[in-house]
Each structure stands twice: as structure tokens, then as C-alpha cells.
Design a protein around this motif. Structure first.
Motif, PDB file in Angstrom:
ATOM      1  N   LEU A  10      90.735   3.801  53.741  1.00 54.78           N
ATOM      2  CA  LEU A  10      91.821   3.179  52.383  1.00 54.78           C
ATOM      3  C   LEU A  10      92.161   1.953  52.652  1.00 54.78           C
ATOM      4  N   ARG A  34      92.563   0.021  49.352  1.00 60.71           N
ATOM      5  CA  ARG A  34      93.581   0.599  48.796  1.00 60.71           C
ATOM      6  C   ARG A  34      94.836   1.492  48.993  1.00 60.71           C
ATOM      7  N   ALA A  93      96.733   3.822  46.852  1.00 60.66           N
ATOM      8  CA  ALA A  93      95.942   5.215  46.591  1.00 60.66           C
ATOM      9  C   ALA A  93      96.787   5.853  47.511  1.00 60.66           C
ATOM     10  N   VAL A 119      86.437   5.930  48.017  1.00 58.77           N
ATOM     11  CA  VAL A 119      85.859   4.906  47.900  1.00 58.77           C
ATOM     12  C   VAL A 119      84.751   3.994  48.586  1.00 58.77           C
TER      13      VAL A 119
END
Length: 482
Positions: free
Chosen positions: A245, A250, A253, A295
Motif C-alpha cells: 500500500l 495508498r 487506505a 491494488v
């Protein structure tokens, strides 16, 4: 997690403007008043005309490059990248080598530095708020250990540590090494503009890193530490998913996935039911893994044939730097770990502030000595700013963390030395000099492990050595052109 900042190789014909055509010439048979079969009249040069100096011609070609150079070495790098040998330079231009030729070109070209451009907007690392967000997601996983402490093995610990600590340390260190190297490889693909290949590298490497961390925790465990092994496996899985991530941008997230860990705040003062502790841990871990799986979907596509990836050996120094810096942080103590991890957000912002300031100086200043003084001052200011932030976070963490050691001048000074080692190491890593930073961090960590009383001395020596290395490497203008 960073990139190469060196001059790229290329050919002069691809990067330099072509020579202007000679004026006044006409094609055969196209002159006014002549037929197709009439030869052009020969042109006689004046008796006083001199042969053109090839150095003037080269100066015209390189004018745009030489005008923005702050040192002759930058021009010499361009000459050498075009393949100009010393023999060619002696025969054509009458100079001893590329450096002598570069000095002549530098001297005859007027400096014309453009105004500094405004920094581009967009990526997370250009804003303070987003860097603080990364510092927060670095620190929040520490709450998992507050929730999980009562779930670990009972009985006496080893080496004066709480029960189950050794398997957790073994798994964490293994994860840091693996995921630091994996992140470098994925960032290299991103730098090449291939996001799908970066996702594919993470898809293949993250599960292997989770297995390696879990295996290390199991290998370091003793009878009665089964719960610590399970916690270590969850820790390894989280580190792998969080790496995915963070590398793919991200952070928000990941923050959402870590929010259940905020339930650990009451556990600082009150005892929470065991099912609630376990439920919060599993909820956060499940959310992190789920977001990472989402992702990584582009990485499932079939790779293009015939394209090789970055060399695996290039990522090894980054893993070793992760090992050395991780061990230094672990030896600092729980409240110091909290302060150091929270400080990583401001640390990244100051790294980019340093980078932006040096690029602006590179455009404005006209001599190498001015640039050297400006870079040194900027480096001192950014490092001082980071250490000031670390002092504030250290005092705050000592006040909030249960059972934290009292704040003292000696302990704070030792922590600041570790912070200086980490920040200077990250700066060198960002400029591609990660091997030296890794060696220094590993030596400082080994000193701390073998002789804890000499830990501050080792950290101080490491900080001084990294400071000298940084000044030697980064005061050169060529280190900032890429």
C-alpha cells in the motif's frame, strides 16, 4: 525509497542542437540565371580570411548547456558522455583532455541561469500534511503491541525482555530487510513508468516476505511461545501488505485499515477483554490485506515478453540499510520507537525540502563555491529542524507511554544521535549512496548489540561519519542533476 540522481548517459547527437546550416549556399543548378547544366561560379575567399576555430563551433553547440553549468565538471561530463577521447580532443581542439576543454568552454560562456520553477503539485511527498499522514501510519501499528501484549506467552522472557519478544523481533527484522529491498525493486519499476510491473513485483515478493518473517519468528521461538509465533506471523503478513500500500501510494487506505487499533488507547489505563483485543487485531489485519489485494490486481496480468527487470543485486543494499536502521530503532526503547516512527513523516518532508532547495540554488547560483556554501547551510537547517521535531515527540511519548523511562539530557542526546543517523542515512539513500549508509548503520547497530554501554558512542561516531559523507557527496553540483 528513492531514485538515482546521476547524469544519464546519452549521445551528443541526441541531446545537442544540430549545427546551423551555412548561409548563402544554393543547390547546384538552382541559382538564378543558370540552367540545369551550368556549373556554379567558384567563390574565392578573401585573402585575409582565417580558418574557423573548431572550439568556437563547439562552444556554439554547447552554449545552452554551458550557460547553466555551475562548474566545468558538468561540461566535462557531457563531453565524455558523447565519447570524446583525450586523443580526439588534443587533435581537434588542442587541449590536453576533457577537463581542460571544459574549463575553456566554461570560461568563454556567459552564465544564464533560468528562474527557479515552482514545485509541481500532486504527489503525497510534496505536502507536509501527507508526509505527516505517512508518519502516522508508521506509528499506529505500535498500538497492536499494546493490544497483543497480554495475549503473548506467559512466564519469564529472555535476555531481560518481556515474554515472546525474541520471536517478534526476529520476524520484524526479517520483514524489514525483505520489504525494504522489495520496495526498492518496485520503486525502480515505477521510475521506469511501468506500474503494472511494479504491482507484479509486489505480488510475487510480498507473500514470500510474509512467509520469511513468519518462519523467522517460528525459528526463534522456544516451547511455550506459540502465541508469540502466531502474533509474529500476523506481524509478517501486515508488513508485507503495508509495503504494497505504501509503495503504490495508498496511504489513506492503510490509515483506514489501521483505525481499529485506536481501540488500544483505553488499554493504556484499563484492562480490555481478551476477545475484544483479538477482534481489533484481526479486523485491522484483515482490512490491510484486503486493501493490498485490491491494488495488486494489475500485477496479475501476463508480463510483456523480452523485457528484463532491474538487477536483484541492486536492491540488496536497501535491505541491509533497513536491517541496520531497524536494529538501531529497536534498541532505543518503546517510547523512543514511538517518537522515531512518528518523526518519519516530518523527516520525509524535510528530505524533499532539501531536494527542492538545492535544485533552486542550482538554477540561481553561478559558482561552485556559492553552491557548496548554500547546500551546507540547507543541510544543517533541515537536519536541525528534524532533530527539533524529534525532541518534541520524545518528550510527548515519554509522558504518554506507560512505564516509559524519565526524560533526561543523556537519554535525549543518545536518541538525537540515532535520529541524526537515520535522517542522514535516508538522505544518502535518496541520492543513491545507500551502500555507505547501510555499512555505517550496521556498524552502529553491532556496537549497540555487543556493548550497550557504548551505544551512544557508536551512534555519535556513525552520525559524524554520515555527516562527513553527506557533505562530501552532496556539495557537488553534479550530484543534483539527473
Amino acid at each position: 525509497m528513492s531514485g538515482s540522481l546521476w547524469l544519464t548517459n546519452g549521445t551528443m547527437k541526441d541531446s545537442l542542437p544540430a549545427l546551423p546550416r551555412q548561409r548563402g549556399g544554393t543547390a547546384p543548378g538552382a541559382a538564378a540565371g543558370r540552367g540545369p547544366g551550368t556549373a556554379p561560379a567558384p567563390r574565392t575567399a578573401p585573402a585575409t580570411a582565417l580558418a574557423a576555430d573548431p572550439l568556437d563551433e563547439l562552444a556554439d553547440r554547447l552554449d545552452a548547456f554551458a550557460a547553466v553549468a555551475v562548474h566545468p565538471d558538468e561540461i566535462a561530463a557531457i563531453l565524455e558522455s558523447d565519447g570524446m577521447t583525450d586523443d580526439h580532443i588534443r587533435l581537434t581542439y588542442g587541449r590536453a583532455d576533457s577537463f581542460a576543454l571544459a574549463e575553456d568552454l566554461y570560461a568563454r560562456t556567459e552564465r544564464r541561469h533560468p528562474d527557479p520553477e515552482a514545485p509541481p503539485a500532486g504527489p503525497w511527498h510534496t505536502g507536509l500534511a501527507d508526509c505527516l499522514l505517512r508518519g502516522l501510519v508508521f506509528a499506529l501499528p505500535g498500538l497492536a503491541y499494546v493490544l497483543g501484549a497480554p495475549l503473548l506467552a506467559a512466564g519469564p522472557g529472555r535476555h531481560g525482555l518481556p515474554p515472546g519478544t525474541v520471536p517478534l523481533f526476529a520476524g520484524a527484522v526479517t520483514g524489514w530487510v525483505w520489504n525494504q529491498a522489495l520496495a526498492h525493486r518496485a520503486y525502480t519499476w515505477l521510475g521506469l513508468g511501468d506500474r503494472r510491473a511494479a504491482a507484479r513485483a509486489l505480488l510475487m515478493g510480498a507473500p514470500a516476505g510474509a512467509l520469511a518473517g513468519a518462519a523467522a519468528a517460528a525459528a526463534a521461538a522456544r516451547p511455550g511461545e506459540g502465541s508469540a509465533v502466531l502474533f509474529g506471523a500476523g506481524q509478517a503478513l501486515y508488513l508485507a501488505a503495508a509495503t504494497v500500500l505504501l509503495v503504490l501510494g495508498r496511504e489513506r487506505a492503510l490509515l483506514c485499515a489501521l483505525l481499529p487499533l485506536a481501540g488500544a488507547v483505553p488499554a493504556f489505563r484499563h484492562d480490555l477483554p481478551e476477545p475484544l483485543r483479538l477482534g481489533l487485531l484481526l479486523l485491522s489485519l484483515t482490512a490491510t490485506v484486503a486493501f493490498a489485494a485490491l491494488v495488486l490486481r494489475p500485477g496479475m496480468a501476463r508480463p510483456a515478453r523480452g523485457r528484463g527487470g532491474p538487477p536483484l543485486a541492486a536492491s540488496l543494499p536497501y535491505g541491509l540499510f533497513g536491517l541496520g536502521s531497524g536494529l538501531l530503532v529497536l534498541y532505543a526503547g518503546p517510547d523512543a520507537v514511538l517518537a522515531l516512527t512518528l518523526s518519519m513523516g516530518p523527516a520525509e518532508w524535510l528530505l524533499h525540502r532539501f531536494r527542492g532547495a538545492t535544485l533552486a540554488r542550482l538554477r540561481l547560483l553561478t559558482t561552485a563555491s556559492e553552491f557548496r556554501r548554500a547546500v551546507t547551510a540547507t543541510l544543517a537547517g533541515c537536519l536541525g529542524g528534524y532533530l527539533a521535531v524529534l525532541v518534541v515527540l520524545t518528550v510527548t511519548a515519554a509522558l504518554l507511554w506507560p512505564g516509559a523511562a524519565a526524560v533526561s539530557a543523556a537519554r535525549t542526546g543518545s536518541l538525537l544521535l540515532v535520529g541524526a543517523v537515520l535522517w542522514l542515512g535516508l538522505l544518502l539513500q535518496a541520492f543513491g549512496a545507500v551502500a555507505g549508509a547501510a555499512v555505517v548503520c550496521l556498524l552502529a547497530a553491532a556496537t549497540q548489540a555487543l556493548a550497550p554501554a557504548a551505544g551512544p558512542v557508536g551512534a555519535g561516531a556513525a552520525a559524524a561519519l554520515l555527516g562527513v559523507l553527506t557533505c562530501v557527496l552532496l556539495v557537488r553540483p553534479t550530484a543534483h542533476r539527473f
